[in-house]
Design an enzyme around this catalytic site. Structure first.
Site, PDB file in Angstrom:
ATOM      1  N   ILE A  21       0.843  -1.200   0.000  1.00 13.78           N
ATOM      2  CA  ILE A  21       0.000   0.000   0.000  1.00 13.78           C
ATOM      3  C   ILE A  21       0.880   1.253   0.000  1.00 13.78           C
ATOM      4  O   ILE A  21       0.558   2.264  -0.635  1.00 13.78           O
ATOM      5  CB  ILE A  21      -0.966  -0.015   1.204  1.00 13.78           C
TER       6      ILE A  21
ATOM      7  N   LYS B  19      -5.838   3.082   7.768  1.00 15.20           N
ATOM      8  CA  LYS B  19      -6.867   2.303   8.459  1.00 15.20           C
ATOM      9  C   LYS B  19      -6.390   0.864   8.500  1.00 15.20           C
ATOM     10  O   LYS B  19      -5.586   0.468   7.656  1.00 15.20           O
ATOM     11  CB  LYS B  19      -8.228   2.435   7.799  1.00 15.20           C
TER      12      LYS B  19
ATOM     13  N   TYR C 100      12.353   2.985  12.293  1.00 15.64           N
ATOM     14  CA  TYR C 100      11.346   4.045  12.368  1.00 15.64           C
ATOM     15  C   TYR C 100      11.867   5.213  13.219  1.00 15.64           C
ATOM     16  O   TYR C 100      11.568   6.381  12.936  1.00 15.64           O
ATOM     17  CB  TYR C 100      10.031   3.516  12.939  1.00 15.64           C
TER      18      TYR C 100
END
Lengths: 217, 217
Positions: free
Chosen positions: A14, A96, A57
């Protein structure tokens, strides 16, 4: 015209689609990408021309000039990833399902509000032209009062216990993956339900293979 | 070829449609009609050429040569009407909703079985060619395993507290009137659910204006 420097945290399929689309937005630029794998980050950065690639991260927080972070990790990580960025003052667009449960979502929102930092769920269907047109037609009274709404979303996928979709540790299951879409559409047109009743079929891992809900208003 | 003598008990709109259709069936004849109003029964008998018209349901039992009784009263009356006929030895085709609750339905079935008398719910959708074709395609495996079924039925009607549809004393409400159809379709294709969860919107009279259900299998 200001060009916004986007970072992507989590570099799956994604994220790749997001990067492809970002290239079409005049005021946006892919500035930095972060993965738990530096190789993966570097390959992704090369594919999309991002200036910075980092292998954790946490390192993303040290990259200068980030205007917003798009979080594209599995659902199970959204809470921790969003808090990491928000606490560093970075605006967040979070995929989401926003969180695994209401208390996580509430804390994410509280931290954002306390810091005055932008936080948004990346709920793309909200911005579909078809959805906006439907909202417009309903608001104009063209179909009268909305009394009933049927919404569903499903796809066929092989059972793989360790995949994101079936692993409870990765917040698997149909509700968090696609059930949020029909729920969101219901909320958009009818508001917050007074009652929710649901049934589900469990996978061997315990997550829901499907989930059916009846909402009362 | 034997011609079956039908009686109709309860002479509303659906009874009229039944009589119209019965006229198209070579082996069937409308033999007797019963209403609580003799005038209504006589007018109905005249419209459809029925030999006998009576002004009470009890009188119908004395009419000779009835092969079957079609019960077309409101849902609230089916239990009493069916038992009346069955105890007189008359085979019964009873409109849906068959009864107001499971215990009524069980007693109707018990009385029929004890007397060896035919009893059937008049569930016409079971015999739609489209339904039979769908069952045939599913049984042949043309769509693979059935995993999910969506069924609904609704119509718009003004609120009238004393109408059959809204009066609790007449077993009003959407579930008994039209909700039985999607439930029946679900049962036809998927069997008896392991779990049923429902929500409903009540009318001022307390009956359900609408009802949504999620069934698990």
């Amino acid at each position: 015209m200001h060009t916004y420097n986007w970072a992507i945290l989590g570099l799956g399929n994604i994220a790749r689609k997001f990067a492809q689309d970002l290239a079409l937005v005049p005021q946006a630029r892919l500035h930095a990408v972060a993965s738990r794998s530096l190789d993966k980050a570097q390959a992704f950065a090369a594919d999309f021309g991002a200036a910075h690639a980092v292998g954790s991260y946490e390192e993303l927080l040290a990259v200068p000039d980030i205007d917003a972070v798009y979080i594209a990790t599995p659902h199970s990580e959204h809470y921790a990833n969003a808090l990491l960025c928000l606490r560093a003052g970075l605006p967040v667009l979070c995929e989401k399902a926003f969180a695994q449960n209401a208390s996580q979502a509430q804390e994410m929102i509280q931290v954002a509000q306390a810091g005055g930092i932008f936080l948004m769920e990346a709920f793309w269907t909200r911005f579909f032209p078809a959805v906006n047109k439907a909202l417009e037609l309903v608001a104009a009274g063209h179909i009268g009062e909305v009394k009933h709404l049927v919404a569903d979303f499903g796809f066929n996928t092989p059972y793989q216990p360790t995949s994101r979709l079936f692993d409870p540790a990765l917040a698997g299951g149909s509700l968090l993956d696609v059930g949020v879409y029909p729920l969101f559409i219901s909320q958009l047109f009818l508001g917050v339900p007074s009652e929710v009743k649901a049934v589900a079929t469990p996978a061997p891992t315990g997550v829901d293979v499907n989930c059916a809900m009846s909402l009362a208003y």
